[in-house]
Design an enzyme around this catalytic site. Structure first.
Site, PDB file in Angstrom:
ATOM      1  N   TRP B 322     -29.120  -4.788  31.454  1.00  0.00           N
ATOM      2  CA  TRP B 322     -28.020  -4.027  32.651  1.00  0.00           C
ATOM      3  C   TRP B 322     -28.083  -5.573  33.348  1.00  0.00           C
ATOM      4  O   TRP B 322     -26.646  -5.664  33.985  1.00  0.00           O
ATOM      5  CB  TRP B 322     -28.230  -2.795  33.082  1.00  0.00           C
ATOM      6  CG  TRP B 322     -27.412  -1.925  33.936  1.00  0.00           C
ATOM      7  CD1 TRP B 322     -26.187  -1.490  33.729  1.00  0.00           C
ATOM      8  CD2 TRP B 322     -27.312  -2.550  35.799  1.00  0.00           C
ATOM      9  NE1 TRP B 322     -25.221  -0.777  34.897  1.00  0.00           N
ATOM     10  CE2 TRP B 322     -26.455  -1.725  35.923  1.00  0.00           C
ATOM     11  CE3 TRP B 322     -28.428  -3.164  36.220  1.00  0.00           C
ATOM     12  CZ2 TRP B 322     -25.711  -1.865  37.285  1.00  0.00           C
ATOM     13  CZ3 TRP B 322     -28.237  -2.346  37.585  1.00  0.00           C
ATOM     14  CH2 TRP B 322     -26.655  -2.150  38.113  1.00  0.00           C
ATOM     15  N   HIS B 323     -28.978  -5.553  34.283  1.00  0.00           N
ATOM     16  CA  HIS B 323     -28.931  -6.272  35.258  1.00  0.00           C
ATOM     17  C   HIS B 323     -29.179  -8.056  35.249  1.00  0.00           C
ATOM     18  O   HIS B 323     -28.209  -8.689  35.964  1.00  0.00           O
ATOM     19  CB  HIS B 323     -30.939  -6.897  36.338  1.00  0.00           C
ATOM     20  CG  HIS B 323     -31.094  -5.390  36.642  1.00  0.00           C
ATOM     21  ND1 HIS B 323     -31.336  -4.001  36.897  1.00  0.00           N
ATOM     22  CD2 HIS B 323     -30.702  -4.913  38.641  1.00  0.00           C
ATOM     23  CE1 HIS B 323     -31.706  -2.900  37.225  1.00  0.00           C
ATOM     24  NE2 HIS B 323     -31.428  -3.624  38.075  1.00  0.00           N
ATOM     25  N   GLY B 324     -29.099  -8.393  33.974  1.00  0.00           N
ATOM     26  CA  GLY B 324     -27.971  -9.670  33.767  1.00  0.00           C
ATOM     27  C   GLY B 324     -28.402 -10.432  32.561  1.00  0.00           C
ATOM     28  O   GLY B 324     -29.457  -9.617  31.914  1.00  0.00           O
ATOM     29  N   PHE B 473     -24.059  -7.837  39.619  1.00  0.00           N
ATOM     30  CA  PHE B 473     -24.773  -7.033  38.163  1.00  0.00           C
ATOM     31  C   PHE B 473     -23.331  -6.175  37.799  1.00  0.00           C
ATOM     32  O   PHE B 473     -22.790  -5.541  37.522  1.00  0.00           O
ATOM     33  CB  PHE B 473     -25.758  -6.658  38.898  1.00  0.00           C
ATOM     34  CG  PHE B 473     -26.843  -7.133  39.192  1.00  0.00           C
ATOM     35  CD1 PHE B 473     -27.105  -8.663  37.991  1.00  0.00           C
ATOM     36  CD2 PHE B 473     -28.047  -6.430  39.855  1.00  0.00           C
ATOM     37  CE1 PHE B 473     -28.144  -8.959  38.545  1.00  0.00           C
ATOM     38  CE2 PHE B 473     -29.504  -7.099  40.597  1.00  0.00           C
ATOM     39  CZ  PHE B 473     -29.196  -8.821  39.745  1.00  0.00           C
TER      40      PHE B 473
END
Lengths: 311, 473
Positions: B322-324, B473
Site C-alpha cells: 500500500w505504501h509503495g 502514497f
C-alpha cells in the site's frame, strides 16, 4: 459580531505584536552578533564581504578555503593575503562579494579564483539553492549586492528575510554560539587547515558529467572574469588537485575554460597532477589536508613569483 | 497544495473565514469547492479519477442499501473493483509490468507489455481506502447510505485529510457535515495549537533530519556503517514527524471548523515497549483499516498460532505494498509482520527477560523496539533491494570510515537538537500530561510558550518547502 470572533482577533493581534517586537529585538541582537563575530569562519566571511583590503585575494569554494595557506603567500611574496573562499559556494557567491574588493579605493595586486570542475553546474540541485540562500540572507538587510542577488534568485526568501530578522538568521545560531565561545582562532586569514586523512580507498571515478550547465552561474563566471580584467587586476584561475581517477572535461568545464580563455586569463590546472594524487595529502576526495595545502600553496606562490605576476 | 507553503496559509485563512461567514446550508458547497481547488492545485486532470470513484461509490452505496442477497454483494464488488482497479492501474501497473518483463526477459521476451508514463495521483491510496470503507460499512449495515451527493463527495474530498489522511470512517465524519458549526473560541485555539505543533514537527524535526538522511542515503557507498546507522536512526524520527506533523495540521485545520478527525498517531517513538504497541500508536487510521477490513475477515488470531502468523504476514505485506509499488516496501511490511509474530510467539520468554532486567526493563524494551523498527525503516527509505541490503550489511558489519556530520554549513548540532527536542516534548506529553505550556491556564506561561515555539520555528525551522513523504502514497 460574535464575542468569540472579537476575542480571537484581539488576541491574534496581541500575539502578532509580541512576535514583531521579539523578532526585531532578538533578531537585531543576533544580527549584531553575527556581523561582529570576533573570530571563526563567519568573521572571515564578513571581512571578505565588507572590507577586504589585502593585496592577494583568493576566491572559491571549500576547496579554496582548505587549500590556500595565506601565510605562505605572505612569506613567499611579501604581500598581505586573504582567503575569501566559502564552503559550498560557487561563482554566484564569489561574484557578489567581488565588488567590495575591486570597486573601493584600495585595489588588490592579484586575485586567484579557485574553480571546481562543476563550477557552472553547481546550482542545478535544490540543495545548492538552499545553501546559497543561507549565505545571502543574513546580509540582505546590510549589503545591497546581496539584497539584489537574493531578490533575483529567490524573491520569496528575500521578502521573508525582510519581514523577519530571525528568519534572515535561520540556522545560524549554533555557529554564532560556537564562534563566540572559541578559545583560539583556527581561521588564518580565511584559510582553514584540515588535519589528517579520512581516505581509505584508491581514487575513484569523478562523476563530472552528471549535472547540466547552469546559465546563471555561466553568466556570473563571465562577469567575475570581466570585472577583474576590466580593472586591470591580474587574475589567475586555478583548478586545485583532486583525489580522483583521471577524467575528461565535462560540458560545464569545457565551457568554463572557453570563457576564461576569451579574456586571456591564465588557467592553471592541477586537477590531475600526479604529484598530488596521494592519500597522505588529502583529507577527503575533494579537499587537501594541511600537508597538501602547504605543498600546493608553496607551488602556487613560487609559480606566481617565477612568472612575474608579483614582482 | 502542500501545508508548508505560503499559498496554503492564504488558502486556509480565506476558506476558514468564509466558512464562518457563510450560512450553514452553503458550507458543504464551500468546503467541496475548496477541496477541489486544493486537489487540483497538484494536477487538475486527476480530479476526473476522483470524480469517477466518487460517482461509482455513491451509487453503489445507494444500491447496496436498496437491494438484498447476491445483488447487494454484486454492488459491493463493483465498488471494490472500481476503487482497487484505479489504484492498481495508477500505482501498480508499471511495477507489475517491470516484474513481468524481468521474468519473461529470462525467456527471451523483450518488453512484452508497454510501459506507461503515468504520474501517480496525489494521495490516491488514502482517498481510495476511505471510499472503500464507506461502501463496506454500508454493506455491513453499520452506515446508512448517503443520499446527498455533495456531502458524499465531501466525505471523500474533505481537504484537510484528502491527500494524506487520517483515513476516516463514514460513521465518524459524515454526520458531522450536517451539524451546524459555530465559532467556538476554545476550539479554534485548540485547532491552531495542534497545527502549530504539526508545523514544528515538520519544519524543525522532519525537514531538518531529511537533509542528513538524504545526504547519506543518496550516497550510501561513500558512508561508513556508523553514519548509515545514524541516518537510519534519524530516518525513524523524520518519517514520524513528517507524517504525524501532516496529521496534526490536518486534524487541527478540521478542528477549527468544528470537525473531529480521528487520532492518527499517539507518540510511538521511544515510548512503545513492544512492536505491537508501535502499531497501536502508528498510523492508527490505516492500521485499524487493515484490522477491520482484512485481518478480522481473514480470521484474525482466532484459529491458532500458525494461522494468526499467516494473517499478520499477509496484512503487513499488503500494508507495505500500500505504501509503495516496490519490493522494498513489501520487505518492510514483512519485517514488521515477522517482528509482531515473534513477539507473540515468544511472549512468555520476553516476560521472563523483562523480570530479570528489573527496573531497567522499560528502557531496554523501548530501545530494542526502536532499533528493530529502525532496521525495518532501511527498507522503507531505500529505493532498491540492493541498496537496502547494502545499507543493512554496512551497519551490521560496522563498515569502516569516519562519522559524517552533515554537509556544511549545517551543523550536526541541529540534528541532535531536533531529535532531543522531540523526545523531550513527547516524554512530557506522555508521562506528565498535566504539565502544559501552550494550554496553561496562566496567560503569561501560555504566551511565553507560543512565542518560544514561534521563535524556534523562525530560527531553526527548515523552510525549503519539502514535500510530505506520505503524499507519494
Amino acid at each position: 459580531m460574535n464575542k468569540g470572533y472579537k476575542k480571537f482577533i484581539l488576541k491574534a493581534f496581541l500575539l502578532l505584536a509580541i512576535m514583531f517586537i521579539i523578532d526585531r529585538s532578538l533578531g537585531g541582537y543576533i544580527e549584531y552578533l553575527y556581523l561582529h563575530e570576533p573570530m571563526g569562519d563567519v568573521a572571515a566571511f564578513s571581512h571578505a564581504i565588507n572590507d577586504p583590503k589585502e593585496d592577494l585575494l583568493i576566491y572559491g569554494s571549500s576547496r579554496a578555503v582548505h587549500t590556500y595557506d595565506t601565510r605562505i603567500f605572505t612569506d613567499t611574496l611579501g604581500i598581505s593575503a586573504f582567503n575569501c573562499g566559502r564552503n559550498a559556494s560557487n561563482v554566484i557567491y564569489h561574484s557578489a562579494i567581488l565588488s567590495a574588493a575591486i570597486n573601493g579605493e584600495h585595489k588588490p595586486k592579484v586575485i586567484i579564483l579557485d574553480m571546481v570542475a562543476k563550477e557552472i553546474a553547481w546550482r542545478s540541485g535544490q540543495y545548492g539553492e538552499d545553501v546559497l540562500a543561507g549565505m545571502l540572507l543574513p546580509y540582505v538587510l546590510t549589503n545591497d549586492n546581496f539584497a539584489t542577488l537574493s531578490k533575483q534568485l529567490f524573491p520569496k526568501e528575500y521578502y521573508k528575510a525582510k519581514v523577519s530578522k530571525l528568519y534572515a538568521y535561520n540556522s545560524h545560531i549554533l555557529s554564532i554560539v560556537k564562534n563566540y565561545s572559541r578559545r583560539h582562532n583556527d581561521n588564518i586569514n580565511g584559510y582553514q587547515p584540515l588535519h589528517g586523512s579520512k581516505i581509505l580507498t584508491e581514487p575513484e571515478e569523478f562523476t563530472s558529467g552528471r549535472d547540466k550547465i547552469d546559465d546563471f552561474s555561466k553568466e556570473k563566471l563571465e562577469e567575475f572574469v570581466k570585472s577583474v580584467t576590466d580593472k586591470k587586476i591580474p587574475l589567475i584561475v586555478i583548478i586545485s588537485p583532486m583525489y580522483t581517477k583521471p577524467f575528461k572535461d565535462n560540458a560545464a568545464l569545457t565551457l568554463a575554460r572557453q570563457i576564461i580563455a576569451k579574456y586571456n586569463v591564465p588557467l592553471w590546472d592541477y586537477s590531475q597532477d600526479p604529484r598530488y594524487v596521494k592519500k597522505e595529502l588529502f583529507y577527503d576526495m575533494a579537499h587537501l589536508n594541511a600537508s597538501g595545502a602547504t605543498m600546493f600553496s608553496k607551488e602556487i606562490a613560487s609559480r606566481m613569483k617565477a612568472e612575474g605576476i608579483i614582482k | 497544495m502542500v501545508f508548508n507553503s505560503l499559498i496554503f496559509v492564504a488558502f486556509f485563512i480565506v476558506v476558514t473565514t468564509l466558512f464562518f461567514v457563510l450560512p450553514h446550508k452553503y458550507r458543504w458547497f464551500l468546503l467541496l469547492a475548496a477541496s477541489c481547488y486544493f486537489y487540483m492545485y497538484f494536477l487538475p486532470i486527476y480530479i476526473l479519477i476522483l470524480g469517477f470513484t466518487i460517482v461509482v461509490d455513491y451509487f453503489a452505496g445507494l444500491y447496496i442499501a436498496k437491494t438484498e442477497g447476491r445483488k447487494r454483494k454484486l454492488w459491493l464488488v463493483c465498488s471494490l473493483i472500481a476503487n482497487i482497479g484505479v489504484l492498481a492501474f495508477f500505482k501498480y501497473y508499471n511495477f507489475l509490468n517491470y516484474n513481468i518483463a524481468q521474468v519473461l526477459g529470462d525467456f527471451g521476451y523483450k518488453d512484452p507489455i508497454p510501459h506507461l508514463d503515468i504520474l501517480l495521483p496525489v494521495g490516491l491510496s488514502f482517498h481510495t481506502f476511505q471510499a472503500m470503507s464507506y461502501t463496506i460499512e454500508v454493506y455491513r449495515g453499520h452506515q446508512k447510505p448517503e443520499k446527498h451527493f455533495g456531502i458524499y463527495a465531501l466525505y471523500v474530498m474533505f481537504y484537510p485529510q484528502l491527500v494524506a489522511g487520517p483515513i476516516e470512517r463514514p460513521q465518524n465524519i459524515l454526520h458531522q457535515f450536517y451539524e451546524k458549526k459555530y465559532f467556538d473560541y476554545d476550539r479554534v485555539v485548540a485547532g491552531l495549537r495542534q497545527m502549530l505543533w504539526g508545523f514544528i514537527k515538520k519544519l524543525i524535526v522532519a525537514d531538518r533530519l531529511a537533509v542528513y538522511v538524504d545526504a547519506v542515503y543518496n550516497n550510501a557507498e561513500h558512508h561508513s556503517g556508523i553514519s548509515l546507522a545514524i541516518a537510519t536512526c534519524f530516518f525513524g524520527f523524520q518519517i514520524y514527524c513528517d507524517f504525524s506533523g501532516y496529521s496534526d495540521i490536518a486534524i487541527g485545520a478540521a478542528k477549527i471548523m468544528g470537525y473531529d478527525l480521528m487520532t492518527n498517531f499517539r507518540r510511538p517513538m521511544l515510548i512503545s515497549k513492544s512492536i505491537g504497541e508501535v502499531w497501536q500508536r502508528w498510523h492508527i487510521s490505516l492500521t485499524t483499516w487493515f484490522r477491520d477490513y482484512l485481518y478480522f475477515p481473514l480470521g484474525g488470531n482466532r484459529n491458532g498460532a500458525l494461522k494468526s502468523v499467516r494473517n499478520v504476514l499477509i496484512v503487513f505485506a499488503l500494508s507495505g505494498l500500500w505504501h509503495g509499488a516496490n519490493w522494498t516496501f513489501v520487505i518492510w511490511g514483512l519485517w514488521n509482520g515477522f517482528l509482531i509474530s515473534v513477539e507473540r510467539i515468544l511472549a512468555p520468554v520476553f516476560t521472563k527477560i523483562h523480570k530479570l532486567l528489573g527496573v531497567t526493563a522499560n528502557f531496554f524494551r523501548r530501545a530494542t523496539v526502536y532499533c528493530m523498527v529502525s532496521l525495518g525503516g532501511i527498507w522503507f527509505r531505500s529505493t532498491t533491494i540492493d541498496q537496502g541490503w547494502y545499507i543493512t550489511k554496512s551497519i551490521l558489519t560496522f563498515k569502516k570510515g569516519g562519522v559524517f556530520k552533515g554537509e556544511p554549513p549545517t551543523s550536526f548540532g541541529y540534528y541532535l537538537f531536533a531529535v532531543g527536542f522531540l523526545i523531550t516534548v513527547e516524554q512530557f506529553q506522555e508521562y506528565l500530561p498535566n504539565f502544559k505550556v501552550m494550554n496553561n491556564s496562566n496567560v503569561v506561561i501560555r504566551y511565553t510558550g507560543y512565542v518560544l515555539l514561534l521563535t524556534l520555528l523562525l530560527m531553526v525551522g527548515v523552510f525549503n518547502g519539502g514535500q510530505f513523504i506520505y503524499f507519494q502514497f
